[in-house]
Motif scaffolding. Structure first.
Motif, PDB file in Angstrom:
ATOM      1  N   ARG A 105      -1.783  14.299  -1.139  1.00  0.00           N
ATOM      2  CA  ARG A 105      -1.215  14.571  -0.178  1.00  0.00           C
ATOM      3  C   ARG A 105       0.245  13.863   0.170  1.00  0.00           C
ATOM      4  O   ARG A 105       1.193  13.250  -0.085  1.00  0.00           O
ATOM      5  CB  ARG A 105      -2.028  13.455   0.949  1.00  0.00           C
ATOM      6  N   ARG A 146       2.339   3.830   9.527  1.00  0.00           N
ATOM      7  CA  ARG A 146       1.817   2.994   8.248  1.00  0.00           C
ATOM      8  C   ARG A 146       0.057   2.834   9.174  1.00  0.00           C
ATOM      9  O   ARG A 146      -0.649   3.352   7.953  1.00  0.00           O
ATOM     10  CB  ARG A 146       2.192   1.648   8.546  1.00  0.00           C
ATOM     11  N   HIS A 179      -2.777   4.184   6.928  1.00  0.00           N
ATOM     12  CA  HIS A 179      -3.590   3.339   5.932  1.00  0.00           C
ATOM     13  C   HIS A 179      -4.527   4.192   6.420  1.00  0.00           C
ATOM     14  O   HIS A 179      -6.465   3.927   5.846  1.00  0.00           O
ATOM     15  CB  HIS A 179      -3.544   1.963   6.839  1.00  0.00           C
ATOM     16  N   THR A 226      -8.080   8.963   4.477  1.00  0.00           N
ATOM     17  CA  THR A 226      -8.561   8.797   3.205  1.00  0.00           C
ATOM     18  C   THR A 226      -7.642   8.519   1.674  1.00  0.00           C
ATOM     19  O   THR A 226      -6.479   9.026   1.771  1.00  0.00           O
ATOM     20  CB  THR A 226      -9.543  10.110   2.827  1.00  0.00           C
ATOM     21  N   PRO A 227      -7.474   7.489   1.154  1.00  0.00           N
ATOM     22  CA  PRO A 227      -6.643   6.725   0.160  1.00  0.00           C
ATOM     23  C   PRO A 227      -6.727   7.855  -1.167  1.00  0.00           C
ATOM     24  O   PRO A 227      -7.508   7.893  -1.996  1.00  0.00           O
ATOM     25  CB  PRO A 227      -7.209   5.920  -0.300  1.00  0.00           C
ATOM     26  N   CYS A 254      -0.013  10.148  -2.183  1.00  0.00           N
ATOM     27  CA  CYS A 254       0.505  10.158  -1.207  1.00  0.00           C
ATOM     28  C   CYS A 254       2.533  10.621  -1.759  1.00  0.00           C
ATOM     29  O   CYS A 254       3.056   9.616  -2.788  1.00  0.00           O
ATOM     30  CB  CYS A 254       0.373   9.579  -0.305  1.00  0.00           C
ATOM     31  N   TRP A 284       4.872   1.158  -1.243  1.00  0.00           N
ATOM     32  CA  TRP A 284       5.296   2.222  -1.699  1.00  0.00           C
ATOM     33  C   TRP A 284       6.368   2.190  -2.496  1.00  0.00           C
ATOM     34  O   TRP A 284       7.109   0.921  -2.007  1.00  0.00           O
ATOM     35  CB  TRP A 284       5.465   2.974  -0.265  1.00  0.00           C
ATOM     36  N   ARG A 291       3.281   7.026  -3.168  1.00  0.00           N
ATOM     37  CA  ARG A 291       1.957   6.185  -3.366  1.00  0.00           C
ATOM     38  C   ARG A 291       0.491   6.116  -4.027  1.00  0.00           C
ATOM     39  O   ARG A 291       0.926   7.430  -3.841  1.00  0.00           O
ATOM     40  CB  ARG A 291       2.047   5.524  -1.490  1.00  0.00           C
ATOM     41  N   GLY A 292       0.292   5.418  -4.928  1.00  0.00           N
ATOM     42  CA  GLY A 292      -1.575   5.653  -5.310  1.00  0.00           C
ATOM     43  C   GLY A 292      -0.460   6.655  -6.615  1.00  0.00           C
ATOM     44  O   GLY A 292       0.607   5.288  -7.596  1.00  0.00           O
TER      45      GLY A 292
END
Length: 119
Positions: free
Chosen positions: A13, A34, A38, A41-42, A45, A65, A91-92
């Motif tokens: 994403r 945020r 949140h 779907t994780p 990103c 992040w 993130r992720g």
């Protein structure tokens, strides 16, 4: 936008933003952003854009992040820009291979580029 990368096995994403200055309500915008992020779907990103905020307070407002680029981007017309209001955050399961501020183009902000790897 969710992006399909050639050879990628997971969705990715990318979110672009241009937040207001602190004096114009960006803390409310950050809370709303945020919350919206949140709720999605994780997936790995990237959040990028003119956030009108320096890096240290920004990472406090976006826990989890990581900054992909560190370098002054404003004002572009100065031989020595004084601030970095522009950011690329990840993130992720995303690793930053490299990040850089690029030469002036035609904006009052210098552009940035990051090379990322989805782990």
């Amino acid at each position: 936008a969710d992006i399909e990368l050639p050879g990628a096995t997971v969705p990715f994403r990318v979110v672009g933003t241009h937040l207001a200055h602190l004096s114009q309500g960006s803390p409310r915008h950050i809370v709303a952003l945020r919350r919206a992020l949140h709720a999605l779907t994780p997936v790995p990103c990237v959040l990028a854009g003119d956030m009108n905020l320096w890096g240290p307070p920004l990472v406090l407002m976006f826990p989890g992040w990581t900054r992909a680029v560190r370098g002054r981007t404003w004002p572009s017309w100065s031989s020595c820009p004084v601030a970095q209001p522009d950011h690329i955050l990840v993130r992720g399961p995303v690793s930053v291979e490299s990040g850089e501020v690029l030469p002036i183009t035609g904006s009052d902000h210098l552009p940035m580029r990051a090379s990322l790897v989805i782990d």
